[in-house]
Design a protein around this motif. Structure first.
Motif, PDB file in Angstrom:
ATOM      1  N   LEU A 211      27.439  -3.900 -33.447  1.00 29.47           N
ATOM      2  CA  LEU A 211      28.574  -4.807 -33.281  1.00 29.47           C
ATOM      3  C   LEU A 211      28.441  -5.607 -31.991  1.00 29.47           C
ATOM      4  O   LEU A 211      28.716  -6.818 -31.964  1.00 29.47           O
ATOM      5  N   THR A 214      25.833  -8.272 -32.539  1.00 34.86           N
ATOM      6  CA  THR A 214      26.338  -9.308 -33.446  1.00 34.86           C
ATOM      7  C   THR A 214      27.279 -10.258 -32.723  1.00 34.86           C
ATOM      8  O   THR A 214      27.173 -11.486 -32.862  1.00 34.86           O
ATOM      9  N   ILE A 215      28.197  -9.707 -31.930  1.00 33.07           N
ATOM     10  CA  ILE A 215      29.179 -10.541 -31.230  1.00 33.07           C
ATOM     11  C   ILE A 215      28.516 -11.352 -30.114  1.00 33.07           C
ATOM     12  O   ILE A 215      28.757 -12.565 -29.982  1.00 33.07           O
ATOM     13  N   VAL A 216      27.677 -10.718 -29.321  1.00 31.27           N
ATOM     14  CA  VAL A 216      27.031 -11.440 -28.218  1.00 31.27           C
ATOM     15  C   VAL A 216      26.040 -12.468 -28.774  1.00 31.27           C
ATOM     16  O   VAL A 216      25.901 -13.565 -28.226  1.00 31.27           O
ATOM     17  N   PHE A 218      26.459 -14.088 -31.554  1.00 37.27           N
ATOM     18  CA  PHE A 218      27.351 -15.186 -31.952  1.00 37.27           C
ATOM     19  C   PHE A 218      27.693 -16.070 -30.757  1.00 37.27           C
ATOM     20  O   PHE A 218      27.609 -17.299 -30.824  1.00 37.27           O
ATOM     21  N   LEU A 219      28.053 -15.448 -29.631  1.00 33.88           N
ATOM     22  CA  LEU A 219      28.449 -16.202 -28.438  1.00 33.88           C
ATOM     23  C   LEU A 219      27.266 -16.952 -27.836  1.00 33.88           C
ATOM     24  O   LEU A 219      27.407 -18.101 -27.394  1.00 33.88           O
ATOM     25  N   TRP A 330      23.235  -8.711 -40.301  1.00 30.11           N
ATOM     26  CA  TRP A 330      24.536  -9.018 -39.691  1.00 30.11           C
ATOM     27  C   TRP A 330      24.372  -9.764 -38.370  1.00 30.11           C
ATOM     28  O   TRP A 330      25.143 -10.684 -38.074  1.00 30.11           O
ATOM     29  N   GLY A 334      25.919 -13.448 -37.584  1.00 29.50           N
ATOM     30  CA  GLY A 334      26.711 -13.785 -36.402  1.00 29.50           C
ATOM     31  C   GLY A 334      26.165 -15.012 -35.694  1.00 29.50           C
ATOM     32  O   GLY A 334      26.925 -15.888 -35.254  1.00 29.50           O
ATOM     33  N   GLY A 338      27.942 -18.617 -35.202  1.00 32.57           N
ATOM     34  CA  GLY A 338      28.031 -19.150 -33.849  1.00 32.57           C
ATOM     35  C   GLY A 338      27.535 -20.579 -33.775  1.00 32.57           C
ATOM     36  O   GLY A 338      28.141 -21.431 -33.115  1.00 32.57           O
ATOM     37  N   PHE A 372      31.744  -9.876 -22.427  1.00 35.51           N
ATOM     38  CA  PHE A 372      31.831  -8.883 -23.500  1.00 35.51           C
ATOM     39  C   PHE A 372      30.936  -7.671 -23.239  1.00 35.51           C
ATOM     40  O   PHE A 372      31.402  -6.527 -23.315  1.00 35.51           O
TER      41      PHE A 372
END
Length: 402
Positions: A211, A214-216, A218-219, A330, A334, A338, A372
């Motif tokens: 996770l 995936t989030i970083v 995306f950013l 995934w 992301g 992004g 994050f």
């Protein structure tokens, strides 16, 4: 550099890197080729943007889905089938004059059938090298893929302008087929079989490092998309300056990946690399001068490939081998989301504040990319002195003769 020589001397590694880069080369070509082609057919950038959006949605859905299929039916069948469907979508868009809605449908199907080569190769890597070599290999891979984004758009623009947009799409198809066949005929692709995933799709996101990546991711890519839009907005399409600056940015990423790839990955590794990205982008937003932008984005680039390499490593080390392909799917999804959101936000800010607004968007996403992993540092595994390979499955992993 010794670590990279050792990695490349491992039997099959150099071929696998080269073949997967060739097969994925259309990723740096097809969006721009579609944009130029559909705009020429319908005389509308808005129509072309809709086709690109539909294609991106298909790619985002495909990431975890087709990656998971490889555990059920095998790498070769899934990659070969998706290659055929993807090639068919290229041919339809290149050779047929269709309404925008039909182009969107074909683009969506083509995006949905994007061969999951990136997920496959990063699943195979831990089976080719020892644990000490895995982190340098991920760094080498992250650096090498910058070739796709440096050369791909240049080749596409040259062919589309000097020859035709149809030929530009067809050339992307040649790379797709040639590279994929080269990849699929690699002996290691036939030897490694991904065990079938036993959990429902999406459950792998419960793994905090997945996770986090995936989030970083995306950013990071949202920031990159904003900066790219800003550079293009500053110089327009009337000269080579935008292309030169973006190439310098990618070159910084290549050298950053090679410079940091051998370093141990501690719990603050991702935050530190993202901090380098943020500092470069934030300083670039201050002065929109050619040399200032070139130097600041060179600094920013030094953090990009290393950040991606850290994401690949923490994902690999935190999931079972049977889940690695879906996990990387995934992460890829992301990044695709992004790219779309970063471009959209940058577009609105350019309309409202001019090119500097896009750099502000890029800096904002990069800052979030620093915060994050700082806030959720406990999600980041400490790989110093640890094996970065995937967690073994509880059953034997079958190895088939190639």
């Amino acid at each position: 550099m010794v670590s990279y020589r050792e990695v490349l001397s491992t039997p099959g590694v150099a071929r696998l890197i080269a073949s997967q880069l060739t097969a994925r080369f259309p990723a740096g070509m097809i969006a721009l080729a579609y944009l130029l082609h559909v705009e020429r057919v319908h005389d509308s950038y808005g129509a072309a943007g809709l086709v690109l959006a539909a294609t991106s949605v298909g790619q985002a859905i495909a990431g975890p889905l087709t990656s998971r299929w490889m555990g059920r039916w095998g790498i070769r069948p899934v990659v070969a089938l998706t290659m055929v469907v993807s090639l068919a979508s290229y041919l339809v868009i290149a050779l047929m004059v269709l309404p925008v809605t039909a182009y969107m449908l074909v683009g969506f199907i083509g995006g949905l059938s994007t061969p999951p080569i990136q997920s496959a190769v990063r699943t195979i890597y831990p089976k080719m090298v020892n644990s000490r070599q895995l982190t340098p290999l991920f760094s080498l891979d992250a650096s090498a893929q910058e070739i796709i984004w440096v050369i791909g758009p240049v080749v596409t623009t040259f062919i589309a302008v000097q020859v035709s947009t149809v030929v530009a799409i067809l050339v992307a198809g040649v790379f797709l087929v040639g590279g994929t066949i080269w990849f699929l005929t690699s002996p290691v692709v036939g030897r490694v079989r991904i065990p079938r995933a036993r959990r429902a799709i999406g459950k792998v996101l419960a793994r905090r490092p997945v996770l986090l990546a995936t989030i970083v991711g995306f950013l990071l890519i949202a920031s990159a998309a904003g900066v790219e839009a800003g550079v293009v907005a500053v110089y327009g399409h009337g000269g080579p300056q935008a292309g030169i600056i973006l190439a310098i940015w990618s070159i910084g990423s290549v050298f950053g990946g090679l410079a940091f790839g051998h370093l141990p990955i501690g719990p603050w590794a991702l935050a530190r690399r993202m901090l380098l990205v943020f500092v470069g982008v934030a300083l670039a937003a201050l002065i929109l001068d050619f040399w200032w932008l070139a130097v600041m984005l060179l600094i920013s680039g030094f953090g990009m490939a290393p950040a991606l390499a850290v994401m690949f490593a923490i994902v690999s080390s935190s999931v079972k081998f049977s889940d690695t392909a879906e996990a990387y799917g995934w992460v890829g999804t992301g990044q695709l989301i992004g790219a779309a959101i970063g471009s959209a936000f940058a577009g609105f800010m350019i309309d409202a504040q001019g090119p500097q607004g896009a750099f502000i968007v890029g800096a904002a996403f990069a800052l979030l990319g620093v915060l994050f992993p700082v806030i959720f540092v406990r999600w980041h595994p400490d790989l110093r002195g640890r094996d970065a390979g995937p967690i073994p499955d509880t059953e034997p992993v079958p190895v088939q003769p190639s």
